[in-house]
Design a protein around this motif. Structure first.
Motif, PDB file in Angstrom:
ATOM      1  N   ASP A   1      51.096  39.272  47.849  1.00 53.97           N
ATOM      2  CA  ASP A   1      51.566  38.931  48.954  1.00 53.97           C
ATOM      3  C   ASP A   1      51.055  40.362  49.635  1.00 53.97           C
ATOM      4  N   LEU A   2      51.159  41.541  48.610  1.00 51.67           N
ATOM      5  CA  LEU A   2      51.132  42.492  48.894  1.00 51.67           C
ATOM      6  C   LEU A   2      49.378  42.989  49.921  1.00 51.67           C
ATOM      7  N   PHE A   3      48.660  42.189  48.901  1.00 49.14           N
ATOM      8  CA  PHE A   3      47.211  42.417  49.504  1.00 49.14           C
ATOM      9  C   PHE A   3      47.190  42.061  50.801  1.00 49.14           C
ATOM     10  N   ARG A   4      47.775  40.722  50.914  1.00 45.42           N
ATOM     11  CA  ARG A   4      47.675  40.460  52.430  1.00 45.42           C
ATOM     12  C   ARG A   4      47.816  41.133  53.622  1.00 45.42           C
ATOM     13  N   GLN A   5      49.446  42.061  53.218  1.00 47.14           N
ATOM     14  CA  GLN A   5      49.972  42.762  53.891  1.00 47.14           C
ATOM     15  C   GLN A   5      49.028  44.330  54.787  1.00 47.14           C
ATOM     16  N   PHE A   6      48.171  44.269  53.863  1.00 45.33           N
ATOM     17  CA  PHE A   6      47.497  45.280  53.745  1.00 45.33           C
ATOM     18  C   PHE A   6      45.817  44.667  54.531  1.00 45.33           C
ATOM     19  N   ASN A   7      45.703  43.793  54.051  1.00 46.13           N
ATOM     20  CA  ASN A   7      44.672  43.041  54.698  1.00 46.13           C
ATOM     21  C   ASN A   7      45.069  42.696  56.213  1.00 46.13           C
ATOM     22  N   GLN A   8      45.654  42.487  56.596  1.00 44.40           N
ATOM     23  CA  GLN A   8      46.577  41.935  57.846  1.00 44.40           C
ATOM     24  C   GLN A   8      47.099  43.652  59.334  1.00 44.40           C
ATOM     25  N   VAL A   9      46.769  44.047  57.605  1.00 45.39           N
ATOM     26  CA  VAL A   9      46.945  45.570  58.573  1.00 45.39           C
ATOM     27  C   VAL A   9      45.249  46.202  59.255  1.00 45.39           C
ATOM     28  N   GLY A  10      44.638  45.444  59.029  1.00 48.09           N
ATOM     29  CA  GLY A  10      43.230  45.812  58.897  1.00 48.09           C
ATOM     30  C   GLY A  10      42.403  46.667  57.459  1.00 48.09           C
ATOM     31  N   VAL A  11      43.502  46.310  56.029  1.00 49.05           N
ATOM     32  CA  VAL A  11      42.562  46.785  55.139  1.00 49.05           C
ATOM     33  C   VAL A  11      41.363  45.628  54.270  1.00 49.05           C
ATOM     34  N   THR A  12      40.589  46.065  54.027  1.00 52.77           N
ATOM     35  CA  THR A  12      39.049  45.102  53.914  1.00 52.77           C
ATOM     36  C   THR A  12      39.668  45.150  51.847  1.00 52.77           C
ATOM     37  N   VAL A  13      39.753  43.975  51.486  1.00 53.70           N
ATOM     38  CA  VAL A  13      40.091  43.402  50.244  1.00 53.70           C
ATOM     39  C   VAL A  13      39.047  42.702  49.708  1.00 53.70           C
ATOM     40  N   LEU A  14      39.144  43.475  48.289  1.00 56.58           N
ATOM     41  CA  LEU A  14      37.615  42.625  47.156  1.00 56.58           C
ATOM     42  C   LEU A  14      39.014  42.649  46.248  1.00 56.58           C
ATOM     43  N   MET A  15      39.223  41.208  45.631  1.00 54.63           N
ATOM     44  CA  MET A  15      39.642  40.926  44.634  1.00 54.63           C
ATOM     45  C   MET A  15      39.698  40.233  43.332  1.00 54.63           C
ATOM     46  N   ALA A  16      38.613  40.915  42.435  1.00 55.43           N
ATOM     47  CA  ALA A  16      38.763  39.940  41.355  1.00 55.43           C
ATOM     48  C   ALA A  16      39.373  39.009  40.412  1.00 55.43           C
ATOM     49  N   THR A  17      39.500  37.772  40.202  1.00 57.97           N
ATOM     50  CA  THR A  17      40.419  37.558  39.294  1.00 57.97           C
ATOM     51  C   THR A  17      39.921  35.757  38.852  1.00 57.97           C
ATOM     52  N   HIS A  18      40.470  35.825  37.588  1.00 56.77           N
ATOM     53  CA  HIS A  18      40.419  34.091  37.002  1.00 56.77           C
ATOM     54  C   HIS A  18      41.531  33.511  37.406  1.00 56.77           C
ATOM     55  N   ASP A  19      42.487  33.872  38.046  1.00 58.73           N
ATOM     56  CA  ASP A  19      43.474  32.987  38.405  1.00 58.73           C
ATOM     57  C   ASP A  19      43.574  31.639  38.833  1.00 58.73           C
ATOM     58  N   THR A  20      43.298  31.341  38.798  1.00 54.63           N
ATOM     59  CA  THR A  20      43.006  29.379  38.926  1.00 54.63           C
ATOM     60  C   THR A  20      44.167  28.970  40.392  1.00 54.63           C
ATOM     61  N   SER A  21      45.680  29.655  40.417  1.00 56.46           N
ATOM     62  CA  SER A  21      46.417  28.872  41.170  1.00 56.46           C
ATOM     63  C   SER A  21      46.389  30.020  42.246  1.00 56.46           C
ATOM     64  N   LEU A  22      46.076  31.202  41.873  1.00 57.14           N
ATOM     65  CA  LEU A  22      46.027  31.939  43.175  1.00 57.14           C
ATOM     66  C   LEU A  22      44.492  31.569  43.597  1.00 57.14           C
ATOM     67  N   LEU A  23      42.815  31.150  43.244  1.00 59.79           N
ATOM     68  CA  LEU A  23      42.420  30.509  44.209  1.00 59.79           C
ATOM     69  C   LEU A  23      42.809  29.147  44.931  1.00 59.79           C
ATOM     70  N   ASN A  24      43.855  28.483  44.585  1.00 56.74           N
ATOM     71  CA  ASN A  24      43.762  27.262  44.868  1.00 56.74           C
ATOM     72  C   ASN A  24      44.654  27.391  46.105  1.00 56.74           C
TER      73      ASN A  24
END
Ligand SMILES: Nc1ncnc2c1ncn2[C@@H]1O[C@H](COP(=O)(O)OP(=O)(O)OP(=O)(O)O)[C@@H](O)[C@H]1O
Length: 222
Positions: free
Chosen positions: A178-201
């Motif tokens: 949610d924090l990343f999304r909030q930053f993204n909503q104010v224009g920050v570009t986000v690239l996030m490496a993850t293994h977390d399949t529940s997040l991906l889904n």
């Protein structure tokens, strides 16, 4: 904003970590980077903040080729890129406040500015009341949020995160997301490496997948 053109990376000793990787992440986008262990995810993120250099190809940041950037220019590049590591790399003998203040002190910002901006960043991640604590006094999720506050304190254009939810349970992972999304909503570009399949889904976002150093974009649902 971020463009890889035919980027390859071979480490000394011949290990080929990335092979002719090309992609474009425009300003304001948010994307996942996935792939098996050893696929090259950390390597790709390290090229983006000039911790490593490509063996071939171009890494463009705002149109500038940073693959052969002069050492002296690296601090200027890093000002625009906030980096979050899985193990958060906090200084354990410094307070939460001092950890978050670090990038501003490197920039030699004045103390009243530092106070304002560190407080704003800690407030954003819900840790204002912990600013005098040492990291060891915080939970894993709280430490991760200190790392996020430190990454955003100098208002970077880009946030890159390497497995930021790796050690966290589902509820804490959702909070971090949610924090990343909030930053993204104010224009920050986000690239996030993850293994977390529940997040991906759970999040329908662009996804780049690495397989033995080869990158492809995974088609989105719907
Ligand atoms: N400093 C280095 N020197 C030599 N080889 C390296 C170095 N860093 C990574 N590698 C190799 O490059 C390949 C890609 O590694 P990388 O850390 O980028 O993968 P990853 O996808 O982030 O893996 P993980 O999910 O396990 O962190 C691996 O085979 C790794 O052993």
């Amino acid at each position: 904003m971020i463009r890889f053109q035919q980027v390859s990376k071979a480490y000394r000793g011949g290990q080929q970590a990335l092979q002719k990787v090309s992609f474009h992440l425009p300003k304001g986008d948010m994307a996942f980077l996935t792939g098996h262990s050893g696929a090259g995810k950390s390597t790709l993120l390290k090229l983006l903040c000039a911790i490593e250099r490509p063996s071939d190809g171009q890494v463009l940041f705002n149109g500038h080729d940073i693959s052969r950037i002069d050492r002296k220019e690296i601090p200027f590049l890093r000002r625009h890129i906030g980096v979050i590591f899985q193990d958060h790399k906090l200084l354990m003998d410094r307070s939460v406040f001092d950890n978050v203040a670090l990038p501003l002190r490197i920039e030699q910002a004045n103390e009243s500015d530092i106070k304002k901006r560190v407080s704003a960043a800690l407030d954003k991640v819900g840790l204002l009341d912990k600013s005098a604590c040492l990291p060891i006094q915080l939970s894993g999720g709280e430490q991760q949020r200190v790392g996020i506050a430190r990454a955003v304190v100098n208002r970077p254009q880009v946030l890159i995160a390497d497995e930021p939810t790796g050690n966290l349970d589902a509820a804490l992972s959702a909070q971090i997301m949610d924090l990343f999304r909030q930053f993204n909503q104010v224009g920050v570009t986000v690239l996030m490496a993850t293994h977390d399949t529940s997040l991906l889904n759970s999040y329908d976002m662009r996804r780049f997948d690495l397989n033995r150093g080869h990158l492809s974009e995974v088609p989105r649902h719907g």
